[in-house]
Design a protein around this motif. Structure first.
Motif, mmCIF file in Angstrom:
data_model
loop_
_atom_site.group_PDB
_atom_site.id
_atom_site.type_symbol
_atom_site.label_atom_id
_atom_site.label_comp_id
_atom_site.label_asym_id
_atom_site.label_seq_id
_atom_site.Cartn_x
_atom_site.Cartn_y
_atom_site.Cartn_z
ATOM 1 N N ALA A 209 0.842 -1.339 -0.206
ATOM 2 C CA ALA A 209 -0.071 0.096 0.049
ATOM 3 C C ALA A 209 0.783 1.239 -0.007
ATOM 4 O O ALA A 209 0.521 2.135 -0.797
ATOM 5 C CB ALA A 209 -0.778 0.002 1.136
ATOM 6 N N THR A 210 2.090 1.152 0.775
ATOM 7 C CA THR A 210 2.878 2.251 0.668
ATOM 8 C C THR A 210 3.715 2.710 -0.536
ATOM 9 O O THR A 210 3.401 3.836 -0.855
ATOM 10 C CB THR A 210 4.066 2.104 1.900
ATOM 11 O OG1 THR A 210 3.268 1.849 3.100
ATOM 12 C CG2 THR A 210 5.009 3.324 1.980
ATOM 13 N N MET B 137 2.156 1.620 -3.561
ATOM 14 C CA MET B 137 1.351 2.280 -4.402
ATOM 15 C C MET B 137 0.928 3.533 -4.074
ATOM 16 O O MET B 137 0.665 4.569 -4.973
ATOM 17 C CB MET B 137 0.028 1.265 -4.398
ATOM 18 C CG MET B 137 0.077 0.110 -5.089
ATOM 19 S SD MET B 137 0.393 0.280 -6.916
ATOM 20 C CE MET B 137 -1.326 1.091 -7.415
ATOM 21 N N ASP B 138 0.806 4.127 -2.848
ATOM 22 C CA ASP B 138 0.673 5.411 -2.755
ATOM 23 C C ASP B 138 1.865 6.449 -3.272
ATOM 24 O O ASP B 138 1.693 7.590 -3.786
ATOM 25 C CB ASP B 138 0.550 5.881 -0.972
ATOM 26 C CG ASP B 138 -0.677 5.193 -0.381
ATOM 27 O OD1 ASP B 138 -1.848 5.139 -1.134
ATOM 28 O OD2 ASP B 138 -0.692 5.008 0.754
ATOM 29 N N SER C 135 1.386 6.638 -6.902
ATOM 30 C CA SER C 135 0.179 7.566 -7.308
ATOM 31 C C SER C 135 0.866 9.105 -6.986
ATOM 32 O O SER C 135 0.538 9.787 -7.960
ATOM 33 C CB SER C 135 -0.773 7.156 -6.419
ATOM 34 O OG SER C 135 -1.992 8.028 -6.511
ATOM 35 N N GLU C 136 1.396 9.282 -5.785
ATOM 36 C CA GLU C 136 2.006 10.505 -5.765
ATOM 37 C C GLU C 136 2.790 11.096 -6.822
ATOM 38 O O GLU C 136 2.637 12.300 -7.249
ATOM 39 C CB GLU C 136 2.494 10.703 -4.363
ATOM 40 C CG GLU C 136 3.044 12.094 -4.003
ATOM 41 C CD GLU C 136 3.530 12.138 -2.367
ATOM 42 O OE1 GLU C 136 4.537 12.767 -2.215
ATOM 43 O OE2 GLU C 136 3.325 11.184 -1.722
ATOM 44 N N LEU D 186 -5.642 -2.570 -3.691
ATOM 45 C CA LEU D 186 -4.834 -1.306 -4.540
ATOM 46 C C LEU D 186 -5.755 -0.527 -5.547
ATOM 47 O O LEU D 186 -5.088 0.435 -5.970
ATOM 48 C CB LEU D 186 -3.669 -1.928 -5.075
ATOM 49 C CG LEU D 186 -2.679 -2.675 -4.279
ATOM 50 C CD1 LEU D 186 -1.550 -2.998 -5.038
ATOM 51 C CD2 LEU D 186 -2.601 -1.717 -3.075
ATOM 52 N N HIS E 81 -8.046 1.435 -5.458
ATOM 53 C CA HIS E 81 -8.685 2.890 -5.143
ATOM 54 C C HIS E 81 -7.303 3.710 -5.243
ATOM 55 O O HIS E 81 -7.618 5.183 -5.375
ATOM 56 C CB HIS E 81 -9.191 3.087 -3.861
ATOM 57 C CG HIS E 81 -8.186 3.186 -2.528
ATOM 58 N ND1 HIS E 81 -7.717 1.859 -2.002
ATOM 59 C CD2 HIS E 81 -7.647 4.182 -2.010
ATOM 60 C CE1 HIS E 81 -6.869 2.234 -1.093
ATOM 61 N NE2 HIS E 81 -6.700 3.511 -1.011
ATOM 62 N N ARG E 82 -6.285 3.527 -5.580
ATOM 63 C CA ARG E 82 -5.194 4.225 -5.937
ATOM 64 C C ARG E 82 -5.070 4.785 -7.360
ATOM 65 O O ARG E 82 -4.545 5.619 -7.700
ATOM 66 C CB ARG E 82 -3.681 3.643 -5.800
ATOM 67 C CG ARG E 82 -3.174 3.875 -4.359
ATOM 68 C CD ARG E 82 -3.697 2.622 -3.222
ATOM 69 N NE ARG E 82 -3.237 2.858 -1.943
ATOM 70 C CZ ARG E 82 -3.485 2.256 -1.016
ATOM 71 N NH1 ARG E 82 -4.677 1.183 -1.075
ATOM 72 N NH2 ARG E 82 -2.927 2.346 0.230
ATOM 73 N N ASP F 103 -6.513 6.194 -11.098
ATOM 74 C CA ASP F 103 -7.471 6.795 -11.775
ATOM 75 C C ASP F 103 -8.415 6.188 -12.763
ATOM 76 O O ASP F 103 -9.657 6.558 -12.530
ATOM 77 C CB ASP F 103 -6.587 8.169 -12.521
ATOM 78 C CG ASP F 103 -5.765 8.939 -11.795
ATOM 79 O OD1 ASP F 103 -6.170 9.530 -10.921
ATOM 80 O OD2 ASP F 103 -4.570 8.887 -11.989
#
Length: 233
Positions: free
Chosen positions: A183-184, A186-187, A190-191, A209, A211-212, A214
């Motif tokens: 999760a980290t 993928m965040d 995304s960032e 994953l 919801h990360r 678009d």
């Protein structure tokens, strides 16, 4: 989106010929990815995710169909031109991290910059910047075996970013990580995509994953099943 797509695939089909017959790994899949957009490709093992990403990244050629980066058609390029595009305009992140064990984190990040003969001072600046972006500035001199799995994948991401690509392709980049580290990562991806305006395609089989993303493209047996903006509902 009003911008032109940075990456597009048009009716991509890939058929592998085997002694037991033809295997249709991908059938007439089309997609577009715009700058600043994260497209997640989802599907079970064997659905065609890696095949699609290999075509989009120029690592393989389709049996039929086209891949475009902006207004340049990858599928019409010579091997030399394709290699140059892979080195300068797009970067690939592998599930297996793909790090060279005898090199430090900084030296691993530096490899693609040496391949395109980036001058030393500029090379050092990009390496340092990329490692700091992924939170590994203090670990620049450590070798892969001295880093956790999540840190190794961050080195892989830093290496992909150092060449300042337009397009980022990641094949199951969290597949070897525990759920919290995944999760980290993928965040972070995304960032970086949204802050740097990259066009990114990331494959995963992990529904947590989604919801990360678009947008999400689902594959099943080589066919696109559903695509659209992800909703958390």
């Amino acid at each position: 989106m009003t911008t032109s797509p940075a990456l597009s695939g048009r009716d991509l089909t890939r058929v592998f010929t085997t002694p037991s017959g033809d295997v249709h790994a991908l059938t007439e899949v089309s997609l577009e990815v715009h700058p600043g957009e994260l497209l997640v490709v989802r599907g079970p093992s064997g659905s065609g995710k890696t095949t699609l990403l290999n075509l989009l990244g120029g690592l393989d050629r389709p049996t039929s169909g086209e891949v475009w980066i902006g207004d340049a058609e990858l599928t019409a390029m010579s091997e030399g031109d394709l290699l140059d595009v892979r080195r300068r305009r797009l970067s690939y992140i592998f599930q297996s991290f793909g790090l060279i064990p005898v090199l430090s984190a900084a030296e691993n990040v530096e490899v693609p910059l040496r391949l395109v003969e980036t001058p030393g001072e500029e090379r050092d600046r990009r390496v340092q910047q990329a490692l700091e972006l992924v939170g590994l500035g203090p670990h620049a001199n450590q070798r892969p075996y001295e880093l956790s799995g999540g840190q190794q994948q961050r080195v892989g991401i830093a290496r992909a970013l150092a060449s300042e690509p337009e397009i980022l392709i990641a094949d199951e980049p969290t597949g070897q990580l525990d759920s919290a580290t995944a999760a980290t990562i993928m965040d972070l991806l995304s960032e970086l995509v949204h802050e740097r305006g990259l066009a990114a395609v990331v494959s995963t089989h992990d529904p947590l994953l989604m919801h990360r993303a678009d947008r999400v493209l689902e594959l099943h047996d080589g066919h696109a099943q559903r695509r659209g903006r992800h909703s958390a509902a």
